[in-house]
Design a protein around this motif. Structure first.
Motif, PDB file in Angstrom:
ATOM      1  N   ARG A 146       0.711  -1.381   0.086  1.00 26.93           N
ATOM      2  CA  ARG A 146      -0.043   0.041   0.168  1.00 26.93           C
ATOM      3  C   ARG A 146       0.982   1.328   0.043  1.00 26.93           C
ATOM      4  O   ARG A 146       0.647   2.309  -0.752  1.00 26.93           O
ATOM      5  N   TRP A 147       2.170   1.166   0.929  1.00 24.53           N
ATOM      6  CA  TRP A 147       2.940   2.407   0.866  1.00 24.53           C
ATOM      7  C   TRP A 147       3.596   3.062  -0.450  1.00 24.53           C
ATOM      8  O   TRP A 147       3.449   3.749  -1.031  1.00 24.53           O
ATOM      9  N   ALA A 148       3.847   1.512  -1.180  1.00 27.82           N
ATOM     10  CA  ALA A 148       4.803   1.628  -2.554  1.00 27.82           C
ATOM     11  C   ALA A 148       3.674   1.927  -3.436  1.00 27.82           C
ATOM     12  O   ALA A 148       4.052   3.122  -4.317  1.00 27.82           O
ATOM     13  N   ARG A 149       2.337   1.470  -3.763  1.00 24.64           N
ATOM     14  CA  ARG A 149       1.370   1.871  -4.548  1.00 24.64           C
ATOM     15  C   ARG A 149       0.978   3.389  -4.485  1.00 24.64           C
ATOM     16  O   ARG A 149       0.741   3.853  -5.271  1.00 24.64           O
ATOM     17  N   LYS A 197      11.422   3.110 -11.274  1.00 19.11           N
ATOM     18  CA  LYS A 197      11.967   4.503 -11.488  1.00 19.11           C
ATOM     19  C   LYS A 197      11.178   5.302 -10.766  1.00 19.11           C
ATOM     20  O   LYS A 197      11.606   6.411  -9.684  1.00 19.11           O
ATOM     21  N   ALA A 198       9.813   5.526 -10.858  1.00 19.40           N
ATOM     22  CA  ALA A 198       8.887   6.308 -10.039  1.00 19.40           C
ATOM     23  C   ALA A 198       8.943   6.283  -8.628  1.00 19.40           C
ATOM     24  O   ALA A 198       9.133   7.197  -7.898  1.00 19.40           O
ATOM     25  N   LEU A 199       9.115   4.931  -8.149  1.00 19.63           N
ATOM     26  CA  LEU A 199       9.218   4.810  -6.731  1.00 19.63           C
ATOM     27  C   LEU A 199      10.743   5.049  -6.026  1.00 19.63           C
ATOM     28  O   LEU A 199      10.789   5.844  -5.246  1.00 19.63           O
ATOM     29  N   ARG A 200      11.616   4.900  -6.937  1.00 19.77           N
ATOM     30  CA  ARG A 200      13.044   5.451  -6.545  1.00 19.77           C
ATOM     31  C   ARG A 200      13.193   6.804  -6.460  1.00 19.77           C
ATOM     32  O   ARG A 200      13.918   7.567  -5.697  1.00 19.77           O
ATOM     33  N   LYS A 201      12.343   7.734  -7.391  1.00 17.28           N
ATOM     34  CA  LYS A 201      12.397   8.987  -7.478  1.00 17.28           C
ATOM     35  C   LYS A 201      11.764   9.604  -6.317  1.00 17.28           C
ATOM     36  O   LYS A 201      12.210  10.538  -5.650  1.00 17.28           O
ATOM     37  N   ALA A 202      10.564   8.896  -5.931  1.00 15.13           N
ATOM     38  CA  ALA A 202       9.792   9.233  -4.716  1.00 15.13           C
ATOM     39  C   ALA A 202      10.625   9.210  -3.605  1.00 15.13           C
ATOM     40  O   ALA A 202      10.440   9.961  -2.552  1.00 15.13           O
ATOM     41  N   LEU A 230      16.043   4.464  -1.456  1.00 15.05           N
ATOM     42  CA  LEU A 230      15.582   2.950  -1.886  1.00 15.05           C
ATOM     43  C   LEU A 230      16.742   2.489  -2.731  1.00 15.05           C
ATOM     44  O   LEU A 230      17.064   2.991  -3.735  1.00 15.05           O
ATOM     45  N   SER A 231      17.082   1.186  -2.437  1.00 18.27           N
ATOM     46  CA  SER A 231      17.872   0.287  -3.447  1.00 18.27           C
ATOM     47  C   SER A 231      17.347  -0.018  -4.453  1.00 18.27           C
ATOM     48  O   SER A 231      15.861  -0.277  -4.456  1.00 18.27           O
ATOM     49  N   LEU A 232      17.976  -0.435  -5.745  1.00 20.01           N
ATOM     50  CA  LEU A 232      17.287  -1.039  -6.692  1.00 20.01           C
ATOM     51  C   LEU A 232      16.492  -2.437  -6.276  1.00 20.01           C
ATOM     52  O   LEU A 232      15.242  -2.332  -6.550  1.00 20.01           O
ATOM     53  N   LEU A 233      17.061  -3.006  -5.622  1.00 15.11           N
ATOM     54  CA  LEU A 233      16.524  -4.319  -5.269  1.00 15.11           C
ATOM     55  C   LEU A 233      15.220  -3.972  -4.112  1.00 15.11           C
ATOM     56  O   LEU A 233      14.223  -4.678  -4.284  1.00 15.11           O
ATOM     57  N   ALA A 234      15.219  -3.345  -3.240  1.00  8.94           N
ATOM     58  CA  ALA A 234      14.187  -2.953  -2.504  1.00  8.94           C
ATOM     59  C   ALA A 234      13.083  -2.277  -3.508  1.00  8.94           C
ATOM     60  O   ALA A 234      11.920  -2.645  -3.065  1.00  8.94           O
ATOM     61  N   ALA A 235      13.487  -1.469  -4.503  1.00  9.22           N
ATOM     62  CA  ALA A 235      12.329  -0.781  -5.153  1.00  9.22           C
ATOM     63  C   ALA A 235      11.720  -1.861  -6.117  1.00  9.22           C
ATOM     64  O   ALA A 235      10.340  -1.828  -6.177  1.00  9.22           O
TER      65      ALA A 235
END
Length: 111
Positions: free
Chosen positions: A63-66, A85-90, A94-99
């Protein structure tokens, strides 16, 4: 110890304060007198929170990521490069793996 941990060591922890909120509301309800104008509202609030399903950590993370992905105007899809990419920009920390994992959690959560 600065610099000891890299981005790849970052873990995302999902927290829920549902139980604390329920205890707080029940305490307020117990403190309200039988004729208190607040009592019906507190009773309703306790019933709503008590009846709400407890979410798993994956659901909370999803839910947080969404929310962050959709706020960027991006469709939520697991492993979507655009969503990652949108999540890491926000959330630049965050690491790539976490995203990647968070986009999977987000895609699994029903809106």
């Amino acid at each position: 110890m600065a610099g000891l941990f890299s981005k790849r060591d970052l873990n995302v922890l999902a927290l829920s304060d549902r139980d604390d909120l329920l205890a707080l509301l029940r305490g307020a309800l117990d403190a309200a007198g039988p004729d208190s104008v607040e009592r019906p509202g507190l009773e309703r609030a306790v019933a709503l929170v008590a009846g709400a399903p407890a979410m798993s950590p994956a659901e909370l993370r999803g839910r947080w990521a969404r929310e962050r992905i959709e706020a960027a105007g991006v469709e939520v899809k697991a492993d979507s490069v655009v969503a990652i990419k949108a999540l890491r920009k926000a959330e630049p920390e965050l690491s790539l793996l976490a995203a990647v994992n968070l986009t999977k959690d987000a895609a699994a959560v029903e809106r």
